[in-house]
Each structure stands twice: as structure tokens, then as C-alpha cells.
Motif scaffolding. Structure first.
Motif, PDB file in Angstrom:
ATOM      1  N   LEU B  99       0.891  -1.002   0.009  1.00  0.00           N
ATOM      2  CA  LEU B  99      -0.105  -0.033   0.028  1.00  0.00           C
ATOM      3  C   LEU B  99       0.899   1.386  -0.264  1.00  0.00           C
ATOM      4  N   GLN B 100       0.314   2.319  -0.918  1.00  0.00           N
ATOM      5  CA  GLN B 100       1.040   3.652  -0.788  1.00  0.00           C
ATOM      6  C   GLN B 100       0.124   4.596  -0.132  1.00  0.00           C
ATOM      7  N   CYS B 101      -0.609   5.334  -0.937  1.00  0.00           N
ATOM      8  CA  CYS B 101      -1.736   6.278  -0.425  1.00  0.00           C
ATOM      9  C   CYS B 101      -2.493   5.628   0.471  1.00  0.00           C
ATOM     10  N   GLY B 102      -3.106   4.610   0.164  1.00  0.00           N
ATOM     11  CA  GLY B 102      -4.081   3.752   1.009  1.00  0.00           C
ATOM     12  C   GLY B 102      -5.559   3.996   0.482  1.00  0.00           C
ATOM     13  N   PHE B 103      -5.878   4.507  -0.246  1.00  0.00           N
ATOM     14  CA  PHE B 103      -7.328   4.934  -0.872  1.00  0.00           C
ATOM     15  C   PHE B 103      -7.962   3.630  -1.394  1.00  0.00           C
ATOM     16  N   CYS B 104      -7.049   3.035  -2.181  1.00  0.00           N
ATOM     17  CA  CYS B 104      -7.591   1.692  -2.655  1.00  0.00           C
ATOM     18  C   CYS B 104      -7.468   0.463  -1.764  1.00  0.00           C
ATOM     19  N   CYS B 136      -5.410   0.825  -8.495  1.00  0.00           N
ATOM     20  CA  CYS B 136      -4.331   1.326  -7.661  1.00  0.00           C
ATOM     21  C   CYS B 136      -3.478   2.349  -8.321  1.00  0.00           C
ATOM     22  N   ARG B 137      -3.241   3.345  -8.071  1.00  0.00           N
ATOM     23  CA  ARG B 137      -2.582   4.413  -8.850  1.00  0.00           C
ATOM     24  C   ARG B 137      -1.150   4.516  -8.479  1.00  0.00           C
ATOM     25  N   CYS B 138      -1.028   3.904  -7.219  1.00  0.00           N
ATOM     26  CA  CYS B 138       0.378   3.980  -6.538  1.00  0.00           C
ATOM     27  C   CYS B 138       1.373   2.993  -6.884  1.00  0.00           C
ATOM     28  N   THR B 139       1.142   1.794  -6.684  1.00  0.00           N
ATOM     29  CA  THR B 139       1.851   0.478  -6.323  1.00  0.00           C
ATOM     30  C   THR B 139       2.624  -0.102  -7.568  1.00  0.00           C
ATOM     31  N   GLY B 140       1.627  -0.285  -8.852  1.00  0.00           N
ATOM     32  CA  GLY B 140       2.093  -1.020  -9.786  1.00  0.00           C
ATOM     33  C   GLY B 140       1.719  -2.445  -9.628  1.00  0.00           C
TER      34      GLY B 140
END
Lengths: 776, 156
Positions: B99-104, B136-140
Motif C-alpha cells: 500500500l502507498q496512499c491507501g485509498f484503494c 491502484c494508482r500508486c503501487t503497480g
């Protein structure tokens, strides 16, 4: 090298527990008694005069508490902090005299619920007189084209021009001179969390804004200015941020509207962008047309280069984050290779379209696509291997470029070699055409801690931090830097813990509240690890110094002989001679009559403010304290019948200095590849006469797990002497190599060169057909 | 809009409330029960951020009319941990950098849970298929897939 206790080890994010349990509070989760829902009325036309706005019917609707227009939000314009506020700032919070794109904010309402607010929007009657609009940036620059803003002649809002050496002589001396043209498109940033704001105007005249921002202090400055308040009357709190990617660095009209609606109603107001609004009216990447000319010697040395970048800015943003576009588009093109003669020109053009701004890597991914594609074309013509061609020209540690960029640590050559090796360059390049398989390279340099946002005081690009030591032995770190999800709060916590010699769980970190935290210019331009990290390290060192003074006296030792590690302070080499960290803090406070132990630290690029301003104007000078480099290689397989291609493998090498939290660095690279792949292949915000045709996740295709190639990430870790524990940056530069690596791999596979993004099956098929025709 | 009483079990508790009939399950969870862990990112069923489990099946709660959830059993991200004891998927996401931003993340975890509940030893393709509706826009996605893999039961 010193063995570290905390940094250098993969560490889970400090907010991960809240995020996996649903407890993390994002702006949309902020709730307050009496809170109203706000909605914005937007222009349906790309360019029109506003003749009249009638809000009377909307105001009478039951449940509507306030309706505002440009009369309420005023004529003061919004942008980012800059000396050039008066000239470049081009957008009022709500439109006053005319609208300039489909989606432009015209009015706002606050109502008891969303349904009522939306109904109220339908009741606002706006009379427009349509004006001729211009959507193509080359049309926009022609004399007589419709003008968006009176102050921008020929619709050119920002321009940079720079020349070093003698570029014409360079071309004359060249063995061969090449010219080419490349083009990129609109990419939407699409953070999963839409732009969100809650505004509350208190009875004491103070405004509090909870907002999804990467730059709380920027928001405070501009919001105070627009509302006619002092900065002391504005408090900006950034709850957990659901991704930013550059789109959340600026004050948005919705932020001002929340504050003004709250003033009118005496109640808190929340505005959340719908996904459609997010696609249509928040920031997108600049489409750029890049015309390039490069001269080379017979043995493959680049002797001269000349570039002209034309950036499509859309309707506004010349004084916003978008204003940095031309400058940065040239910066990235004079950073990675040693070239003595350079001439560069870049312009940002206004068109009646959605607004372009900062997108992760900011213009880097666009210009890198052009440059890396072009270098492959040249290498082939010279009969030199593309990797060898790059190795001949790549910048090296300690090199100062002709335009004054001082490269300190540099792992670019190593990154080039490692990614080539990883993809199997020697075995595959040029050898798998029969199977329509190819490999390609892309890569270049980026900033480590951007110093943009020059202003009258050096403070405006500073990062500051504070560390408070509690006598119970734990630590609070305060930083103004916002964590966008990349894990910056985790890494600054690791840095403070390492410097103090305590374990991670002893440090609580508080960020991004302008009333509580020290100033930070914001989370953009790969600043946070480098700038905020250095600030945190210095603040921790300051506090540690105070402890050492006390402990040295008590132990009758010299301060310089002390070490702090694993929650103990002791004499180096004699761990038994010492005390616990908690005892040391207690002793220090006791010795100073209860005075708190507080450490302060700051960091800013060690260049004079006037020089930085000059850099922005002329391009000359050392823009950043350090630079990072990334390199990528792609393997693709093309279907010659349909033009469809699959990216099967991608190798990524990033020069990030010391990787403080390796798993987070890896996450940035994999995420960069995902967004880069989207930019290169899948994502295209399509417009017809300024109207966006695909404003939904169904029609705007963000890659799923099935589109992702096998990924290999390689960390190149040269020690950066200016960085915290040798670290640099990794979050943004990682996008840039993706598109050119794929484009070059497609060429290697089937021999067709695509010079416009996105790389689609249609383009590949058409190029293959043309190639066949050419043969017959 | 006419209101009706619905009775829905959420995370093990029955909730009986008078609600507008045009409300979605997502609004019910976020607005009525204040369970804000379930996220709204598109409101069109295209991103998966609002995924919850309804009678054992993962659904986009933004697309479920509240009357359709009446009488059903819902599990949200808040219902996954047993007290302080995290669900293995939650631990796996934390430890694997998933997780990064966590929104997804809440939606991603709920989709993964629905998969593992019906198929404890999925293949990599099955894992990807289960989360293909969660953007997910952050992690790939790589670390997410790897995290889920650590929780799957070995075959045989």
C-alpha cells in the motif's frame, strides 16, 4: 561505512496499520456538526463572456444555504508563490467576466445535502455570449487568434530561452546533423482520492481548511492572500492524502469556495470532486511538441543540440504549478549528457482546454520520450549500439554541465549498464526480429529536491523540522512535509530515529498542520526525503547535542566521544559507561530546571535566493543540490497482423543515493513504471473542441495487473554527501524511462518508429503497412 | 423521496434504520454508520475502492441500492480484524509494502478476502483477476499480488 540501526532496512509505513484497518482519516472522512455540502457550477462552453448570472431561484430552494459567484470570491488571482504574481497569475477563484474552458468554475452553492446542492446548480441561470475558441496551440500563437488572457500576447504565457557555447559552430563541426519532431498527449493524474476540501470560517475570523494537498503551507499563503487575511488567520490541515502525483500542489477554486461559503453560512462546508470533475477540471500533464536538432562527431560524441518545446498549457496555470513547465522541460534536456553547445527554447501556450500542471516527473517523461527515441535513431544511423552511444556521452560524478548544473554523486553510467544487462541486451538487441520481439532503452536525469518557487525570502523553498524529546524517553518529530502515500513520513521518522539513536517505535511524527508544524515548501519536485529528511536529521542532531552536553558532564567524558544507539547513550567503545536515552532526557531537563529539550533543523539548497531567481529566468546556474538518474529497458512482443504489442518485461535501475527504506524505493519504481506504462500506452484524455470525451475510469484506461510486465528493480546507491545518510530521491524520475524504452523496443522488434504518444496498436499497424508499401 | 426501514447486518451487528430508498449501500455505510473505511473514488462501479463483501460475494457498494442490501450480511474493512488481531491479509499488506496512499487498500483487501474465502489457493492469474476491478494508482500491483500470495494456502 557505519552500520546503521534503522535506515537502510525495509520498514513498513508508519500509517500502514491505519490504512489496512480503514481507520486512516482522509478529507472526505472529516465530519463536523452542521456541515453543508458544496457543489460548483461549471461552464458548458470553452470560451464565452458572462453577461449575467441569476442565482435568485437557486437561493430560494429549500435546503440551500448560500450561493456565491465571482462577486463573492473577488478579483484576486490564485497561483503558486512567486515573484511574478501580478503578471503571471491568470485565474480568479470563480469566473468574473468570462469563461475559458469547459469546466471553468462559475458559481458555487452550499446546501444541506448533495441532492439539494445539485438541484440548486440547475436553477442558476447564466447568460453567455460565446466567443471564438482556440484548441490547437500552433493556431493559438498565430496573430489574430482568439486571446484567452489580455496579458499574454499571442497566447504565450511563459517562455524560456537559453544558449551556451556556439551551437551553430557545433553543428558545422559535426560529422552528421539530425532533425526530428516528437509529440505527447494529455495524461490525467487520477489520484484515487478525488480533490477534497472542508472549510470552516470561525466566528473569530479565522479560517481552517482540511484539504487534500501536497503543500499545506503553499495553500495557507495563497488562501490568505485571496481572502484578504493574514497567514496567521488561516490554518491548513492536511488529513491522510490519497495520492497527489503533482495535481494537489496548488490552491484550487473549490478551496476558496469552501471558505467563502462557510463565511456566508456560518457552518463548515465540504466539497468533493466527482470522478468526472476530477478528469475534466483538475490538472493534467502538458502535451508537448518537441522539435530537436542534434549534431554528432563520427565516433558518436554529441557536439551540439538545439531544442524547441511547445507546451499546451490549457486555459490557466501560467502563475500556477504549470508555469514551471517550459523551464523544467529544458532542464531535463541538459542534465544527462555532456554537450558543450546547447540552444533551447520553450514556450507554454494558452488554449481553451483543461489546465495542465505538474505531473509526476514534470515534463521529464515527455522530453525523455523525444530525446531517447531520437538518440536511438542517431545511434542506428552511426552504426553504434544505443547503449554504447549513451555511455560515451553520459554525465559522470563531479561533472558540471555547460549550463551550470553541478552533478555530485551520479550513478547514471552504472544504471545504463545494469538495466542493459538485466534485460539481456547483448543476446537480444537486434536479434529477435524474426519473432517480432525487441528490447529498448530509455533513461536520464532528474532533480533531487527541486528549488522551484523562488520568492522574496529564502524561506519559501525551505524545509524545516522540530524534534521534541519527552522525559519519558519518546520523541515527537514535527515536519511541514506532507506524505502523499509514498511514505515520506516513514522515512523522515527513520532518519530522526537513526540520528537520535532510538528505535522507530520511540518516534511519533506529526506532519502537515500549519499551526503546529514548521514550514515546508511542499511535497513536489522530489523534495521530501532530501529536504525534509535533511531538516529532520539536523533537528535530531540539535536535540542530541543538548543531551550529549549533559551526559558528557555526568560521565566525565568528552561530548565527541559519546554515541547514541539502540536507545542508549554511551562512551564509544565502552557501552557499559553510559545511560539509557530516557535517563539522558530526564537528566537534561533536570539540569535545565525543567526546560524542554527541543531540536531545530532546516534545509534549503545552498544557493543564494537571487541566483535561484536568476536560474528560473535564464536557466543558468545550479538549480538543485543534487541530481538523480534512472534507466529502464523494456522487452516487447509485437503482433504484426494487428499492431498489438505486449510489454513482457521491464528492468528499472534508479540512482537514489542510499536507499533509506528499500521497500519504499522499490514501491516508487514499480509505481512509476505503472504510471509510465499508462502514459506510454494506455492512457489518453481525448478532447474534441475542448470537450473531454472519456472522463471515467471505464473509458480512460489505467493499467490493471494484467497489463503489468514482469518487473526487475535495481537500486544504484552512490553515497550523496549532501543527502541525509547519503540519500537522494526516487519518486518522480522513475516515470521518464518507460515510454522511450517501449518505443525503442517496438522499433527493435519490427522496425517501425512511433514518434507520438500514446503508442497504440493502430499506430504500429499503420506504420507496418507503410513500411510494407515502401518496400514494394 | 419516500423512506423505508431496512435491516442490515454489518460486521456482525444488525442495524435497523429508516433510510431514503435511493440511497446506496456505500452511502449507508459512510453516512449512516460512519464506517468511513470504505472509500468512494468514482461512484460508478469502475474503480473498486468501495468494495465490501455482501453475503460472501465482493460488490461495489456504490452500485448496490440500499433496498437490495436489506436483510443481507455485509463485511467491511472495519470488520476484518478481531479486536487487535489483524486478519492475515492486513498483516501481509503491511509487511509486503502493498500500500502507498491507501485509498484503494480497503477495497483491495476486501476483494482479496472474497477470493480467498472461496478459493484458498488461487493461482497468480486468479489473484490478478480478483483485483483487476480495483484500480491502484500508486503501487503497480506487484507488491499487492505478492502480499496476497503469502496468505494463500499451499496446494495439496
Amino acid at each position: 561505512m557505519k552500520e546503521y540501526s534503522v535506515v537502510g532496512k525495509s520498514t513498513p509505513k508508519i500509517d500502514a496499520l491505519d490504512k489496512v484497518t480503514g481507520k486512516a482519516i482522509y478529507t472526505d472522512d472529516v465530519k463536523m456538526p452542521g456541515m453543508l455540502t458544496g457543489k460548483l457550477l461549471r461552464s458548458p462552453l470553452p470560451h464565452a463572456k458572462i453577461l449575467n448570472i441569476d442565482t435568485s431561484k437557486a437561493e430560494k430552494l429549500t435546503g440551500v444555504k448560500a450561493v456565491i459567484t465571482g462577486k463573492d470570491t473577488g478579483t484576486k488571482k490564485i497561483g503558486v508563490t512567486s515573484l511574478t504574481r501580478d503578471f503571471l497569475w491568470d485565474q480568479t477563484s470563480l469566473c468574473i467576466d468570462k469563461v475559458r474552458y469547459i469546466g471553468d468554475e462559475v458559481a458555487a452553492v452550499a446546501a444541506v445535502d448533495e441532492e439539494t446542492a445539485l438541484e440548486a446548480l440547475d436553477l442558476i441561470k447564466v447568460e453567455y455570449e460565446e466567443l471564438p475558441a482556440v484548441f490547437d496551440m500552433f493556431e493559438a500563437m498565430k496573430p489574430g487568434a482568439p486571446l484567452l488572457h489580455e496579458q499574454f500576447k499571442n497566447n504565450i504565457s511563459n517562455e524560456v530561452f537559453m544558449e551556451v557555447g556556439d551551437v551553430e559552430k557545433g553543428f558545422k563541426d559535426s560529422y552528421r546533423v539530425y532533425e526530428n519532431r516528437f509529440e505527447t498527449h494529455h495524461q490525467a493524474l487520477s489520484p484515487m482520492e478525488p480533490h477534497s476540501t472542508v472549510g470552516s470560517w470561525g466566528g473569530d475570523g479565522r479560517v481552517t481548511l482540511w484539504t487534500s494537498t501536497q503543500s499545506p503551507f503553499q495553500i495557507r499563503t495563497i488562501l490568505a492572500y485571496v481572502l484578504g487575511l493574514t497567514e496567521g488567520q488561516v490554518r491548513v490541515i492536511a488529513p491522510t492524502l490519497g495520492g497527489g502525483f503533482g495535481g494537489k500542489v496548488e490552491l484550487m477554486p473549490m478551496d476558496v469556495c469552501c471558505a467563502v461559503l462557510s463565511k456566508k453560512t456560518g457552518r463548515p462546508v465540504k466539497i468533493i470532486m466527482s470522478r468526472k470533475e476530477e478528469f475534466e477540471t483538475t490538472r493534467v500533464a502538458h502535451p508537448i511538441v518537441m522539435e530537436m536538432k542534434i549534431g554528432v562527431s563520427k565516433d558518436g560524441k554529441i557536439l551540439a543540440k538545439k531544442f524547441r518545446n511547445v507546451l499546451d498549457g490549457g486555459a490557466y496555470g501560467a502563475g500556477g504549478a504549470g508555469g514551471a513547465g517550459p523551464f523544467l522541460s529544458t532542464l531535463f534536456l541538459r542534465l544527462d549528457y555532456k554537450v558543450a553547445n546547447i540552444s533551447m527554447n520553450a514556450v507554454r501556450v494558452c488554449t481553451n482546454k483543461t489546465i495542465a500542471g505538474a505531473r509526476r516527473g514534470y515534463t521529464g517523461p515527455q522530453v525523455r520520450f523525444a530525446e531517447c527515441s531520437f538518440l536511438d535513431i542517431i545511434a542506428e544511423d552511426l552504426g553504434i549500439d544505443p547503449i554504447e552511444f549513451r555511455m560515451k556521452n553520459a554525465v559522470t560524478p563531479g561533472y558540471t554541465t555547460q549550463t551550470g548544473l553541478k552533478i555530485t554523486s551520479c550513478g547514471f553510467p552504472e544504471a545504463i549498464e545494469k538495466t542493459a544487462e538485466c534485460i539481456g541486451w547483448k543476446e537480444k538487441r537486434g536479434k529477435l526480429g524474426n519473432e517480432s520481439i525487441g528490447v529498448g532503452f530509455g533513461g536520464g536525469g532528474s532533480v533531487s529536491g527541486s528549488s522551484y518557487a523562488p520568492d522574496v525570502t529564502p524561506m519559501n523553498y525551505t524545509a524545516a523540522a522540530m524534534v521534541k524529546l519527552h522525559k519519558e524517553g519518546f520523541v515527537t518529530l514535527y515536519s511541514g512535509a506532507m506524505d502523499c502515500g509514498q511514505g515520506s513520513s516513514t522515512v523522515i521518522t527513520m532518519i530522526a530515529a537513526e540520528e537520535l539513536g532510538v528505535s522507530m517505535d520511540m518516534v511519533r511524527t506529526v506532519v502537515a498542520d500549519t499551526d503546529i508544524c514548521p514550514y515546508d515548501a511542499g511535497s513536489w519536485g522530489q523534495r521530501v526525503t532530501f529536504h525534509a529528511g535533511n531538516a529532520a536529521k539536523r533537528a535530531a542532531a540539535d536535540a542530541k547535542g543538548q543531551l550529549f552536553e549533559t551526559v558528557a558532564k555526568k560521565l566525565e567524558a568528552r561530548e565527541e566521544d559519546l554515541e547514541s544507539r539502540d536507545n542508549r547513550i554511551f562512551v564509544k567503545g565502552s557501552p557499559e559507561k553510559g545511560m539509557s536515552f530516557r535517563e539522558a532526557v530526564y537528566l537534561c531537563q533536570t539540569d535545565h530546571n525543567g526546560q524542554e529539550v527541543v531540536g531545530r533543523g532546516f534545509f534549503r539548497h545552498d544557493e543564494k535566493p537571487e541566483i535561484l531567481n536568476e536560474i528560473f529566468a535564464s536557466g543558468f546556474g545550479n538549480y538543485c543540490a543534487a541530481y538523480v538518474f534512472s534507466a529502464g529497458t523494456a522487452e516487447v512482443k509485437v503482433d504484426r497482423e494487428t499492431g498489438k504489442f505486449e510489454v513482457t518485461k521491464f528492468c528499472f535501475a534508479q540512482d537514489c543515493g542510499t536507499a533509506l527504506n528499500p521497500i519504499a524505493v522499490k514501491g516508487q519504481l514499480e509505481g512509476g513504471l505503472h504510471m509510465g506504462l499508462g502514459f506510454a500506452v494506455h492512457e489518453h484524455l481525448k478532447m474534441t473542441n475542448g470537450k473531454i470525451q472519456n472522463p471515467s475510469f471505464l473509458d480512460y484506461w489505467i493499467p490493471t495487473p494484467f497489463e503489468m510486465p514482469v518487473m526487475n528493480t535495481i537500486l544504484i546507491e552512490p553515497h550523496e554527501k549532501i543527502g541525509p545518510f547519503g540519500a537522494k530521491a526516487c519518486g518522480e524520475g522513475s516515470l521518464a524511462p518507460v515510454a522511450p524504452a517501449i518505443a525503442n523496443a517496438i522499433y527493435d522488434a519490427v522496425g517501425v518508429r512511433i514518434k507520438t504518444l500514446p503508442l497504440t496498436a493502430e499506430k504500429v499497424l499503420k506504420a507496418l503497412e507503410e513500411k510494407e508499401k515502401g518496400k514494394s | 423521496m419516500e423512506k423505508k426501514i431496512v435491516k442490515i447486518m454489518v460486521n456482525g451487528d444488525w442495524h435497523e434504520l429508516l433510510v431514503k430508498q435511493n440511497m446506496t449501500l456505500l452511502e449507508f455505510l459512510r453516512e449512516e454508520l460512519n464506517l468511513t473505511g470504505t472509500k468512494e473514488a468514482c461512484d460508478e462501479g469502475e474503480c473498486g475502492a468501495c468494495t465490501v463483501i455482501m453475503d460472501g460475494r465482493s460488490v461495489n457498494s456504490c452500485l448496490v441500492p440500499i433496498m437490495e442490501a436489506n436483510g443481507k450480511e455485509i463485511t467491511t474493512i472495519e470488520g476484518l480484524a478481531k479486536g487487535q488481531q489483524l486478519h492475515p491479509l492486513q498483516t501481509a499488506f503491511i509487511e509486503n509494502g502493498a500500500l502507498q496512499c491507501g485509498f484503494c487498500t480497503p477495497g483491495m483487501i476486501m476483494s482479496s478476502k472474497a477470493l480467498l474465502d472461496r478459493n484458498p489457493c488461487p493461482t497468480e492469474m486468479e489473484i490478478k483477476g480478483a483485483i483487476a476491478g480495483n484500480i491502484c494508482r500508486c503501487t503497480g500491483y506487484n507488491m499487492i499480488v505478492e502480499a496476497i500470495k503469502t496468505v494463500t494456502e499451499p496446494k495439496g
